[in-house]
Design an enzyme around this catalytic site. Structure first.
Site, PDB file in Angstrom:
ATOM      1  N   LYS A   1      -6.996  17.139 -17.041  1.00  0.00           N
ATOM      2  CA  LYS A   1      -5.915  17.261 -17.595  1.00  0.00           C
ATOM      3  C   LYS A   1      -5.970  17.552 -19.232  1.00  0.00           C
ATOM      4  O   LYS A   1      -5.304  18.068 -19.703  1.00  0.00           O
ATOM      5  CB  LYS A   1      -4.804  16.175 -17.399  1.00  0.00           C
ATOM      6  CG  LYS A   1      -4.878  15.562 -16.169  1.00  0.00           C
ATOM      7  CD  LYS A   1      -3.787  16.436 -15.215  1.00  0.00           C
ATOM      8  CE  LYS A   1      -3.291  15.703 -13.921  1.00  0.00           C
ATOM      9  NZ  LYS A   1      -4.295  15.478 -12.937  1.00  0.00           N
TER      10      LYS A   1
HETATM   11  C1  LIG Z   1      -4.321  15.928 -11.544  1.00  0.00           C
HETATM   12  C2  LIG Z   1      -5.794  15.686 -10.933  1.00  0.00           C
HETATM   13  C3  LIG Z   1      -6.024  16.525  -9.693  1.00  0.00           C
HETATM   14  C4  LIG Z   1      -5.148  17.345  -9.142  1.00  0.00           C
HETATM   15  O1  LIG Z   1      -4.945  18.541  -9.828  1.00  0.00           O
HETATM   16  P1  LIG Z   1      -3.321  19.411  -9.604  1.00  0.00           P
HETATM   17  O2  LIG Z   1      -3.403  20.455 -10.606  1.00  0.00           O
HETATM   18  O3  LIG Z   1      -2.283  18.629  -9.526  1.00  0.00           O
HETATM   19  O4  LIG Z   1      -3.853  20.136  -8.264  1.00  0.00           O
HETATM   20  C5  LIG Z   1      -7.264  16.310  -9.057  1.00  0.00           C
HETATM   21  N1  LIG Z   1      -8.271  15.444  -9.527  1.00  0.00           N
HETATM   22  C6  LIG Z   1      -8.007  14.579 -10.694  1.00  0.00           C
HETATM   23  C7  LIG Z   1      -8.928  13.690 -11.488  1.00  0.00           C
HETATM   24  C8  LIG Z   1      -6.641  14.828 -11.423  1.00  0.00           C
HETATM   25  O5  LIG Z   1      -6.488  13.923 -12.635  1.00  0.00           O
END
Ligand SMILES: *Cc1c(COP(=O)(O)O)cnc(C)c1O
Length: 496
Positions: free
Chosen positions: A112
């Site tokens: 993120k």
């Molecule tokens: C948010 C997240 C995901 C999923 O990503 P999306 O964009 O919502 O599909 C996968 N792995 C981790 C560690 C995340 O924090």
């Protein structure tokens, strides 16, 4: 370039408006009216640039009411020594396996950060461009990773305040301490009694409270969100797929022009959609492998063309993918239907009214041409962690492990040998207990004992943000009832 609403194409806004507004008033998501082109020559040129420079080039193709200099200065702030490697998003080739795109070298050790380190700069500049004079207060309900990444991103950014609400019952010890120990004068963090839905519904209620909106406006504030449906989070993610392709070319794994596959462990469908956007810009991607955990609404959708959220919800060892409604899928429906906004509108209203929709056959065929959906259960996730470590010397987290398993499954079923890029979305140290138990090691009690144990057993370096947490003190200790959330906004914003 204009951005359109997925539910009404006649809504056309600039990129600054799309970033500032987040969501279209009709409930639709903003999407580019067409895709810019990145040809082979441009890819060659990008190969010689740093990550921040590559990202700025890609962003300037989409966000044409920002100057290239402006975007470059944002990218330099977002992708600097706040990451623990100058490569920012390094690609690690694995003999006999997929190449890993490591997206967790930022300040919160999850992917993120790639978007949320940049979003505050984009958002404050966008607000200025549209003539907004009020300061922005970002409200975020989080199930773990987004909250901390948003706090790190907005902490200390002039003209912004951020409030994060996390469910007291729903986050891991490490995730909780990451948030409650957050520094900065413009941040607030509250626990909310209940689960993630309670916190999320509380935030939604604040957004639809017109009286509160007016009061806050009188105090000089407007509300916004750092949710993954904001374009300012989506487009920065396009950049790392293009950058990774360049890295594969520079290291000689592929030649510019070669096709690759991309596999993404998926929750809200933002990360994998960004890869699809990269393809639409010309990046030669052959297949998108969409990996889900036991919450396999997407897997079933790719198989049957039916999206059905009326199903049991499972809490898994990959919590950031525990989701029943993948919001960003709406953007793909719009693209693969040939921008059929009427169809998107009717599918999404069926989803909210009946909990299910079925796409027409030709749309289902378009999906299966490009996308492969696979899922794995908890046992298979653990086995993938063990396989990656024992057979390839790679320590991966639970989310990446879901991708690892589904990648192997696709390879077995299809016989397709195309070089595959697997998005590695979090540091294994964020999910120590699950990783230790997958490796067959004993799992000590406590918050930091498992970190020490995993370090001792594997020797893999502990990321700085996790290491530093050991000396961190929880300062944001308030826990609220759900119906006290609106008051918490007023109280925080009237303090200074
Ligand atoms: C948010 C997240 C995901 C999923 O990503 P999306 O964009 O919502 O599909 C996968 N792995 C981790 C560690 C995340 O924090």
């Amino acid at each position: 370039m204009y951005y359109l609403s997925t539910r009404d194409k006649s809504v056309r806004v600039s990129s600054a408006q799309a970033i500032a507004r987040g969501l279209s008033r009709d409930g639709g998501l903003f999407v580019p009216e067409h895709f810019p082109s990145v040809d082979g020559g441009e890819l060659q040129r990008l190969c010689g640039l740093s990550y921040a420079e590559r990202a700025a080039k890609v962003l300037s193709l989409f966000f044409d009411d920002f100057s290239h200099e402006e975007l470059l200065s944002f990218c330099r702030k977002a992708y600097g020594d706040n990451f623990d490697t100058p490569a920012i998003a390094p690609v690690r080739a694995v003999p006999g396996g997929p190449a890993l795109l490591e997206l967790w070298h930022g300040p919160t050790a999850a992917f993120k950060d790639m978007a949320l380190q940049l979003l505050p700069w984009l958002m404050t500049a966008a607000l200025e461009k549209i003539g907004e004079k009020r300061d922005v207060c970002v409200l975020t309900a989080t199930s773990g990773d987004t909250g901390k990444a948003a706090l790190e991103g907005f902490c200390g950014v002039p003209g912004t305040k951020i409030i994060v609400y996390y469910p007291v019952e729903g986050v891991s010890d490490i995730q909780k301490l990451q948030m409650t120990s957050q520094k900065g004068d413009n941040v607030a963090v509250y626990g909310v009694f209940g689960n993630f839905d309670d916190a999320q519904n509380g935030v939604k209620a604040i957004f639809s409270d017109r009286a509160l909106e007016e009061r806050l406006s009188g105090m000089g504030y407007m509300l916004s969100s750092a949710n993954s449906i904001n374009l300012g989070r989506l487009i920065p993610q396009v950049a790392y797929y293009i950058s990774a392709y360049c890295d594969l070319a520079v290291s000689g794994e592929i030649a510019v022009g070669d096709e690759i596959n991309v596999c993404v462990p998926t929750g809200n469908f933002g990360n994998i959609l960004a890869a699809y956007y990269a393809k639409r810009c010309g990046l030669p991607i052959k297949k998108f492998i969409c990996a889900s955990n036991r919450n396999r609404a997407l897997t079933d959708f790719f198989e049957t063309g039916v999206y059905d959220r009326r199903r049991e919800f499972f809490q898994t060892s990959s919590p950031s993918m525990d989701i029943l409604i993948s919001s960003n899928l709406e953007r793909l429906l719009f693209e693969l239907s040939g921008q059929d906004d009427a169809l998107v509108r009717s599918l999404l209203s069926s989803l909210s009214e009946k909990g299910v929709y079925t796409v027409p056959d030709r749309l289902r065929d378009a999906f299966s041409t490009w996308f492969y959906g696979g899922s794995c259960d908890e046992t298979e996730t653990a086995r993938a962690i063990k396989d990656a470590y024992k057979n390839h010397g790679l320590l991966i987290d639970t989310h990446t492990a879901v991708g690892w398993d589904v990648c192997a499954r696709y390879h077995r079923e299809s016989g397709d040998n195309t070089q595959t890029l697997l998005a590695s979305t979090a540091s294994p140290y964020k999910f120590c207990k699950s990783v230790l138990s997958a490796l067959g090691e004993k799992v000590p009690d406590g918050i930091f004992e498992p970190v020490g144990e995993l370090l001792e057993k594997t020797g893999a370096p502990v990321p700085r943000p996790i290491r530093e947490l050991e000396n961190a003190a929880a300062v944001h200790t308030s826990v609220l009832e759900k119906d006290a959330m609106a008051d918490s906004v007023l109280l925080f914003l009237s303090q200074k």
